[in-house]
Design a protein around this motif. Structure first.
Motif: not given
Length: 482
Positions: A234-238, A305-307
């Motif tokens: 599980m990847l958590f991206l801030d 990519t859209g973050a």
């Protein structure tokens, strides 16, 4: 089929002659009007047949030189139209330039069989884009009729954000080995990667015997292989506002995205289940459970990519409901502290008087993070117990919240990897490099604190050239002091 301005004018002339013949009782005008009408109908029938034949015979080619480009980068796209035999009608193949590019048109005059052109579209925002709607316009040589034929959309091009230069991932200034998204199986069994050769013991399969080692050593030996396995991550991206620190193209989030994309690529190559939870200032922006299908991994890539950084907020998630306050994990400590504090409230003793303030303080400290977006997201997924490995990509701006989130995720057999962008490397232009070094030292102490937790790995992510300059300043200071 549409009438052109010329065909409408011819029709008007024929109608006028026919009307004039009726009014003036002149057969010659009636014959002229009927002749024009008959000629127009004959041309229309011939055009309809030619258009249908051309639609069957037409071959369109849209071929981009590359299917992956960086945002803002143009790519050459060959647009070609070909028919099997010379056509009596004119063709115009138009590829619209959505969403921001001008359309491209390739024209074939009557009698021609092939034509091409080269377009150079570009897209300023990352994502997946079709090259555009393809429309074929057929017109007869007299420009009396035309027909538009929809031929669908062109192939897709994946536009990825520009990777920042000189990406450093490591510990204390030392880069780590590449391939940090990869993993070992962690157990022996059938597989393709040899691990070790050991002496044969009763119960081993004969198929495991390594005959070369047996002949060399004089007694039976077997070879162990690493078993293939999937690792659920599980990847958590801030994406909070603080991740916008730094110049364009080299912000914290740009470096964080490079790390996240490495995990996406690894999951696609190894077919490992991967999920994502993107966190903004207001709470969770998007989330998807781990999966190994092309659709799931493609959706994770699109999210990464859209973050973009969200607008600034108070760092607190959306309003919590009773369902959000699940009493599991860290939430259980809050409930326990509450019960114990309540039980001691009515007790009149020195013991109760001493402990009550500490229990209340602990309860207050933990509850302080209940609605912090990253802590709340990690806690929710940790309570579900769905991911074997947790990857957190963030900065060091919210240290206390991150510390508690990592503790929650690493409980039990949980494995956690934290990738941190040091604020010291993104704040300012390094004019006072010694002050930046002091701030980096503070960051490094925090990173080591996280790495010292059971089941936790912690790495720094940032511009390698800036980090080198900061570390050199620290070494120079130590030399001067010596």
């Amino acid at each position: 089929m549409q009438l052109t301005r010329r065909s409408r004018a011819v029709t008007a002339v024929g109608g006028f002659l026919a009307l004039l013949g009726v009014v003036a009782a002149e057969p010659l005008y009636l014959v002229g009007g009927a002749g024009i009408g008959g000629w127009l109908v004959a041309r229309q029938v011939r055009f309809a047949r030619a258009a249908a034949a051309v639609d069957d015979e037409l071959t369109l080619t849209l071929r981009p030189v590359r299917r992956r480009v960086a945002d803002g980068e143009s790519v050459s796209v060959t647009v070609a139209a070909e028919v099997e035999r010379p056509s009596p009608v004119a063709l115009a193949v138009t590829v619209d330039g959505r969403p921001t590019n001008d359309p491209v048109t390739v024209e074939l005059a009557p009698g021609e069989t092939w034509a091409s052109d080269v377009a150079r579209p570009s897209w300023p925002v990352a994502g997946e884009y079709a090259l555009g709607d393809v429309t074929v316009t057929v017109a007869d040589d007299a420009e009396l009729f035309e027909q538009s034929i929809d031929r669908g959309v062109g192939p897709t091009v994946r536009v990825e954000p520009r990777a920042p230069r000189n990406v450093h991932v490591g510990e204390g200034g030392e880069p780590m080995a590449p391939g940090f998204g990869e993993h070992d199986a962690g157990r022996f069994g059938s597989g393709v990667e040899p691990v070790e050769v050991r002496q044969y013991v009763p119960g081993d399969s004969v198929r495991q015997i390594d005959w070369k080692a047996t002949a060399r050593l004089g007694e039976p030996h077997v070879r162990e292989f690493e078993a293939a396995t999937d690792r659920e991550t599980m990847l958590f991206l801030d994406q909070r506002a603080g991740m916008a620190d730094g110049p364009d193209g080299e912000r914290k989030l740009d470096y964080a995205r490079a790390v996240a994309l490495a995990f996406v690529r690894s999951a696609q190559e190894l077919r490992d289940p991967l999920g994502i939870c993107a966190v903004g200032d207001g709470g969770i922006l998007t989330t998807s459970e781990p999966g190994a299908s092309d659709a799931t991994l493609g959706a994770v890539r699109t999210t990464v990519t859209g973050a973009t950084p969200t607008a600034g907020g108070d760092g607190v998630g959306a309003a919590a409901t009773s369902a959000d306050r699940t009493v599991t994990g860290r939430g259980m400590e809050v409930a326990t502290a509450q019960r114990r504090a309540d039980a001691l409230a009515d007790e009149d003793s020195a013991f109760a008087e001493t402990l009550t303030p500490f229990l209340g303080a602990r309860r207050s400290y933990v509850r302080r993070f209940d609605e912090r977006p990253l802590f709340r997201a990690v806690r929710t997924h940790a309570a579900a117990g769905s991911a074997v490995r947790t990857v957190v990509v963030t900065d060091d701006a919210h240290r206390a919240e991150l510390r508690e989130a990592v503790r929650v995720a690493s409980r039990g057999e949980g494995r956690v990897a934290v990738f941190l962008t040091p604020t010291a490397l993104f704040d300012g232009d390094l004019a006072d490099v010694e002050a930046t070094y002091d701030r980096y030292v503070s960051f490094e102490e925090f990173r080591r604190e996280l790495a010292a937790m059971d089941g936790v790995e912690a790495y720094e992510v940032g511009p390698g050239d800036r980090l080198t300059a900061v570390l050199e300043a620290g070494r120079a200071r130590r030399r001067d002091a010596a």
